[in-house]
Design a protein around this motif. Structure first.
Motif, PDB file in Angstrom:
ATOM      1  N   LYS A  69      37.325  39.748  50.534  1.00 29.69           N
ATOM      2  CA  LYS A  69      38.453  38.765  50.014  1.00 29.69           C
ATOM      3  C   LYS A  69      39.554  39.548  49.263  1.00 29.69           C
ATOM      4  CE  LYS A  69      36.399  36.209  46.340  1.00 29.69           C
ATOM      5  NZ  LYS A  69      35.774  34.982  45.795  1.00 29.69           N
ATOM      6  N   LYS A  70      39.114  40.466  48.385  1.00 29.86           N
ATOM      7  CA  LYS A  70      39.831  41.339  47.337  1.00 29.86           C
ATOM      8  C   LYS A  70      40.806  41.891  48.368  1.00 29.86           C
ATOM      9  CE  LYS A  70      39.872  43.001  43.113  1.00 29.86           C
ATOM     10  NZ  LYS A  70      39.417  43.541  41.762  1.00 29.86           N
ATOM     11  N   GLU A  71      40.226  42.857  49.276  1.00 27.90           N
ATOM     12  CA  GLU A  71      40.875  43.651  50.358  1.00 27.90           C
ATOM     13  C   GLU A  71      42.153  42.851  51.124  1.00 27.90           C
ATOM     14  OE1 GLU A  71      37.558  47.225  50.961  1.00 27.90           O
ATOM     15  OE2 GLU A  71      37.584  45.296  52.157  1.00 27.90           O
TER      16      GLU A  71
ATOM     17  N   LYS B 135      49.132  48.569  41.280  1.00 26.55           N
ATOM     18  CA  LYS B 135      48.782  47.139  40.621  1.00 26.55           C
ATOM     19  C   LYS B 135      49.095  46.249  41.707  1.00 26.55           C
ATOM     20  CE  LYS B 135      47.071  48.220  36.400  1.00 26.55           C
ATOM     21  NZ  LYS B 135      46.513  49.517  37.006  1.00 26.55           N
ATOM     22  N   PHE B 136      48.198  45.630  42.373  1.00 23.98           N
ATOM     23  CA  PHE B 136      48.232  44.671  43.599  1.00 23.98           C
ATOM     24  C   PHE B 136      48.351  43.482  42.676  1.00 23.98           C
ATOM     25  CE2 PHE B 136      46.698  48.064  45.993  1.00 23.98           C
ATOM     26  CZ  PHE B 136      47.502  47.698  47.154  1.00 23.98           C
ATOM     27  N   GLU B 137      49.236  42.342  43.032  1.00 21.13           N
ATOM     28  CA  GLU B 137      49.324  41.003  42.743  1.00 21.13           C
ATOM     29  C   GLU B 137      48.208  40.355  43.351  1.00 21.13           C
ATOM     30  OE1 GLU B 137      53.006  38.772  42.987  1.00 21.13           O
ATOM     31  OE2 GLU B 137      53.768  40.196  42.028  1.00 21.13           O
ATOM     32  N   THR B 138      47.293  39.614  42.261  1.00 18.34           N
ATOM     33  CA  THR B 138      46.167  38.965  42.984  1.00 18.34           C
ATOM     34  C   THR B 138      46.676  37.405  42.858  1.00 18.34           C
ATOM     35  OG1 THR B 138      45.002  39.457  40.692  1.00 18.34           O
ATOM     36  CG2 THR B 138      43.803  40.047  42.709  1.00 18.34           C
ATOM     37  N   PRO B 139      46.552  36.888  44.029  1.00 21.76           N
ATOM     38  CA  PRO B 139      47.056  35.574  44.037  1.00 21.76           C
ATOM     39  C   PRO B 139      46.084  34.723  43.127  1.00 21.76           C
ATOM     40  CG  PRO B 139      46.343  36.044  46.293  1.00 21.76           C
ATOM     41  CD  PRO B 139      46.187  37.203  45.460  1.00 21.76           C
TER      42      PRO B 139
ATOM     43  N   SER C  49      35.909  32.900  37.404  1.00 21.89           N
ATOM     44  CA  SER C  49      35.517  33.842  38.503  1.00 21.89           C
ATOM     45  C   SER C  49      36.582  33.838  39.633  1.00 21.89           C
ATOM     46  CB  SER C  49      34.002  33.980  38.698  1.00 21.89           C
ATOM     47  OG  SER C  49      33.922  32.872  39.764  1.00 21.89           O
ATOM     48  N   ILE C  50      36.993  32.763  40.066  1.00 25.49           N
ATOM     49  CA  ILE C  50      37.781  32.891  41.272  1.00 25.49           C
ATOM     50  C   ILE C  50      39.267  32.681  40.891  1.00 25.49           C
ATOM     51  CG2 ILE C  50      36.057  31.494  42.831  1.00 25.49           C
ATOM     52  CD1 ILE C  50      37.787  28.889  41.952  1.00 25.49           C
ATOM     53  N   ASN C  51      39.508  33.151  39.646  1.00 22.62           N
ATOM     54  CA  ASN C  51      40.883  33.433  39.143  1.00 22.62           C
ATOM     55  C   ASN C  51      41.774  32.343  39.014  1.00 22.62           C
ATOM     56  OD1 ASN C  51      41.482  36.115  38.758  1.00 22.62           O
ATOM     57  ND2 ASN C  51      41.471  36.676  40.786  1.00 22.62           N
ATOM     58  N   ALA C  52      41.246  31.162  39.028  1.00 27.50           N
ATOM     59  CA  ALA C  52      41.889  29.927  38.400  1.00 27.50           C
ATOM     60  C   ALA C  52      42.953  30.117  37.113  1.00 27.50           C
ATOM     61  CB  ALA C  52      41.091  28.700  38.504  1.00 27.50           C
ATOM     62  N   LYS C  53      44.010  29.490  37.336  1.00 26.54           N
ATOM     63  CA  LYS C  53      44.936  29.456  36.100  1.00 26.54           C
ATOM     64  C   LYS C  53      44.379  28.345  35.036  1.00 26.54           C
ATOM     65  CE  LYS C  53      48.729  30.315  38.560  1.00 26.54           C
ATOM     66  NZ  LYS C  53      50.422  30.423  38.646  1.00 26.54           N
ATOM     67  N   HIS C  54      44.249  27.149  35.455  1.00 28.39           N
ATOM     68  CA  HIS C  54      43.897  25.943  34.823  1.00 28.39           C
ATOM     69  C   HIS C  54      42.817  25.380  35.304  1.00 28.39           C
ATOM     70  CE1 HIS C  54      48.351  26.555  34.524  1.00 28.39           C
ATOM     71  NE2 HIS C  54      48.181  26.355  33.247  1.00 28.39           N
ATOM     72  N   ALA C  55      42.198  24.445  34.431  1.00 32.38           N
ATOM     73  CA  ALA C  55      40.969  23.690  34.928  1.00 32.38           C
ATOM     74  C   ALA C  55      41.544  22.222  34.431  1.00 32.38           C
ATOM     75  CB  ALA C  55      39.771  23.929  34.204  1.00 32.38           C
TER      76      ALA C  55
ATOM     77  N   LYS D 231      47.169  40.999  52.704  1.00 30.78           N
ATOM     78  CA  LYS D 231      48.322  39.979  52.891  1.00 30.78           C
ATOM     79  C   LYS D 231      49.577  40.117  51.995  1.00 30.78           C
ATOM     80  CE  LYS D 231      46.596  38.018  56.084  1.00 30.78           C
ATOM     81  NZ  LYS D 231      47.047  38.016  57.434  1.00 30.78           N
ATOM     82  N   TYR D 232      49.331  40.670  50.816  1.00 33.41           N
ATOM     83  CA  TYR D 232      50.538  41.106  49.746  1.00 33.41           C
ATOM     84  C   TYR D 232      51.546  41.682  50.563  1.00 33.41           C
ATOM     85  CZ  TYR D 232      52.860  42.555  45.781  1.00 33.41           C
ATOM     86  OH  TYR D 232      53.841  43.070  44.923  1.00 33.41           O
ATOM     87  N   VAL D 233      50.746  43.081  51.136  1.00 34.74           N
ATOM     88  CA  VAL D 233      51.690  43.985  51.788  1.00 34.74           C
ATOM     89  C   VAL D 233      52.242  43.630  52.932  1.00 34.74           C
ATOM     90  CG1 VAL D 233      51.792  46.545  52.482  1.00 34.74           C
ATOM     91  CG2 VAL D 233      50.335  45.822  50.541  1.00 34.74           C
ATOM     92  N   GLU D 234      51.437  43.002  53.807  1.00 29.12           N
ATOM     93  CA  GLU D 234      51.882  42.432  55.095  1.00 29.12           C
ATOM     94  C   GLU D 234      53.169  41.447  54.852  1.00 29.12           C
ATOM     95  OE1 GLU D 234      48.887  40.758  57.372  1.00 29.12           O
ATOM     96  OE2 GLU D 234      50.208  39.405  58.496  1.00 29.12           O
ATOM     97  N   ASN D 235      52.977  40.671  53.720  1.00 34.05           N
ATOM     98  CA  ASN D 235      54.143  39.882  53.632  1.00 34.05           C
ATOM     99  C   ASN D 235      55.618  40.705  53.098  1.00 34.05           C
ATOM    100  OD1 ASN D 235      52.908  37.310  53.860  1.00 34.05           O
ATOM    101  ND2 ASN D 235      52.275  37.170  51.884  1.00 34.05           N
ATOM    102  N   ILE D 236      55.414  41.648  52.365  1.00 37.35           N
ATOM    103  CA  ILE D 236      56.557  42.433  52.177  1.00 37.35           C
ATOM    104  C   ILE D 236      56.893  43.090  53.360  1.00 37.35           C
ATOM    105  CG2 ILE D 236      57.308  44.393  50.717  1.00 37.35           C
ATOM    106  CD1 ILE D 236      55.234  43.813  48.804  1.00 37.35           C
ATOM    107  N   ILE D 237      56.112  43.687  54.245  1.00 41.61           N
ATOM    108  CA  ILE D 237      56.582  44.383  55.405  1.00 41.61           C
ATOM    109  C   ILE D 237      57.458  43.143  56.184  1.00 41.61           C
ATOM    110  CG2 ILE D 237      55.822  45.389  57.593  1.00 41.61           C
ATOM    111  CD1 ILE D 237      53.420  46.590  56.078  1.00 41.61           C
ATOM    112  N   ARG D 238      56.689  42.147  56.516  1.00 43.86           N
ATOM    113  CA  ARG D 238      57.456  40.968  57.354  1.00 43.86           C
ATOM    114  C   ARG D 238      58.782  40.630  56.692  1.00 43.86           C
ATOM    115  NH1 ARG D 238      52.449  38.691  59.091  1.00 43.86           N
ATOM    116  NH2 ARG D 238      52.605  38.839  61.356  1.00 43.86           N
ATOM    117  N   SER D 239      58.917  40.505  55.535  1.00 39.39           N
ATOM    118  CA  SER D 239      60.080  40.032  54.815  1.00 39.39           C
ATOM    119  C   SER D 239      61.179  41.071  54.974  1.00 39.39           C
ATOM    120  CB  SER D 239      60.019  39.398  53.591  1.00 39.39           C
ATOM    121  OG  SER D 239      59.495  40.518  52.658  1.00 39.39           O
TER     122      SER D 239
END
Ligand code: AMP
Length: 421
Positions: A13-15, A325-329, A378-384, A20-28
């Protein structure tokens, strides 16, 4: 135990987040240059790929017979499929036609870092124009995609197969000698070129001059050499115009003239280019393309075509090697009901937020608060969001910032607006 086939990869999922991050940049970036995405099938009739390259290409393909006895192949690239599609269905579309694609390709290559048997190409075809402005824009697009994706060190090499042919002509090299030395030129094996031409009884001084021209970064040297050839002069002027646009309008600084670029596919004609990421070592070529002729071979009405294919996997490897530094969603919210009779209320809040495009997950395992909070981090949530009896009595929830640990009481009615900010 089953094993993954050689030359293929699973992506964690990290890869996938990086991809997906790079794919979005390429598409746009394609879209920002006026291109539209199309898609073709993963397999084609084998003949599509042998039409220009001959049967020798079959060694590099995944080809097979289907149950109806048809000879098919998994696509090794997308230019031939896109031109097949164009000739079959798109010839009447207004020109220029700017098409881009994103797709898996399959080659029976020897796997190594940056070289796989299943890999992804992003690329485009520009159909109906080959003005210097069109070709310059195409090359600038490839460069801009890689820049936007975040690759820092890039080298653009630009060549011209028409000029290379003229140089061959001036040296009176017969076709078979050209065919013999072309792959050596592609790999910059100048010693081997020297030996081969010596065997062909070419004078040493002529060979040295040819090797010089293949390596020169200076157009005027080539100009002096083909000065008496009208067609050559015209081609050089066009070439200079393209390079001028790349430098002045598109501000590309890191480029080399490399007249010895010979793309491995056989259909290129005229301007060709490659973009390398020097940080990658052996498999450093991120992108390759240029002008080519395929439409008439596939039975269409002749029209200029140019395009490029960008190695998506290698682009990721290049970014990793530059420590990008990849942005992790991040997940916006993780919802935790503190009591089993608050599950319904929790789901109501989950749905309310999801309907407002907030990304939400919630405690499906019904575990205690501390375990849930650990999982949320652990799943990178910003808030609970903690939902307890006391809070609900006040039509509120507790919102916890998982980075700072700070928490506050928030009215359910104010929740959506809070996340819209
Ligand atoms: P080509 O279609 O051979 O011009 O390749 C275009 C781009 O696709 C290359 O510059 C590479 O970045 C990428 N590429 C080609 N073959 C492979 C492969 N076997 N594995 C990964 N990437 C590849």
């Amino acid at each position: 135990m089953f094993q993954i086939p050689r030359g293929t990869r699973d992506f964690t999922k990290k890869e996938m987040q990086k991809r997906k991050y790079v794919e979005n940049i390429i598409r746009s970036t394609f879209i920002s240059f006026g291109y539209n995405e199309i898609q073709t099938p993963t397999f084609e009739n084998l003949e599509l790929f042998t039409a220009k390259s001959g049967d020798k290409i079959i060694e590099e393909l995944y080809s097979f017979k289907d149950k109806g006895g048809r000879d098919l192949a998994l696509r090794p690239e997308l230019t031939a499929p896109v031109i097949r599609f164009y000739v079959e269905k798109l010839q009447m579309e207004p020109k220029p036609l700017k098409l881009f694609y994103f797709g898996n390709c399959y080659r029976y290559d020897r796997p190594q870092k940056g070289r796989y048997r299943e890999f992804t190409q992003a690329g485009c075809e520009l159909i109906g124009t080959n003005t210097p402005e069109a070709i310059a824009e195409l090359i600038a697009l490839a460069y801009t995609i890689l820049k936007n994706a975040g690759v820092k060190k890039l080298v653009l090499n630009i060549g011209n197969l028409n000029i290379l042919s003229l140089i061959f002509k001036k040296f009176k090299l017969p076709k078979e000698q050209q065919t013999y030395i072309t792959p050596l030129i592609d790999k910059s094996k100048y010693d081997e070129i020297f030996d081969a031409l010596k065997d062909f009884k070419i004078k040493s001084e002529d060979i040295n001059l040819l090797i010089d021209l293949l390596q020169t970064k200076n157009i005027s040297e080539i100009k002096d050499f083909i000065i008496d050839d009208e067609k050559g002069k015209e081609e050089l002027e066009r070439f200079e115009k393209i390079i001028g646009l790349l430098i002045n309008a598109y501000e590309i600084e890191n480029y080399n003239i490399k007249i010895g670029i010979v793309r491995s596919l056989d259909y290129y004609k005229g301007v060709v280019f490659e973009i390398d990421a020097p940080s990658l070592g052996a498999e450093k070529q991120l992108c390759g393309g240029g002008s080519y002729e395929l439409v008439s071979l596939f039975g269409g009405r002749d029209t200029p075509t140019a395009g490029f294919a960008l190695g998506f996997d290698r682009t990721i490897v290049a970014l990793e090697s530059e420590n990008y530094k990849f942005e992790t969603p991040k997940l916006d919210v993780y919802v935790i009901p503190l009591d089993s009779n608050l599950i319904e209320k929790a789901l109501e809040i989950v749905q309310l937020l999801r309907k407002n495009k907030v990304s939400v997950d919630w405690d499906l395992l019904k575990r205690g608060v501390s375990k849930s909070l650990k999982y949320a981090s652990s799943i990178n949530a910003k808030h609970a969001i903690l939902i307890g009896q006391n809070e609900i009595k006040q039509n509120s929830i507790t919102l916890k910032d998982l980075k700072t640990g700070k928490q506050k009481l928030v009215k359910i009615n104010d929740l959506v607006e809070l996340f819209m900010k």
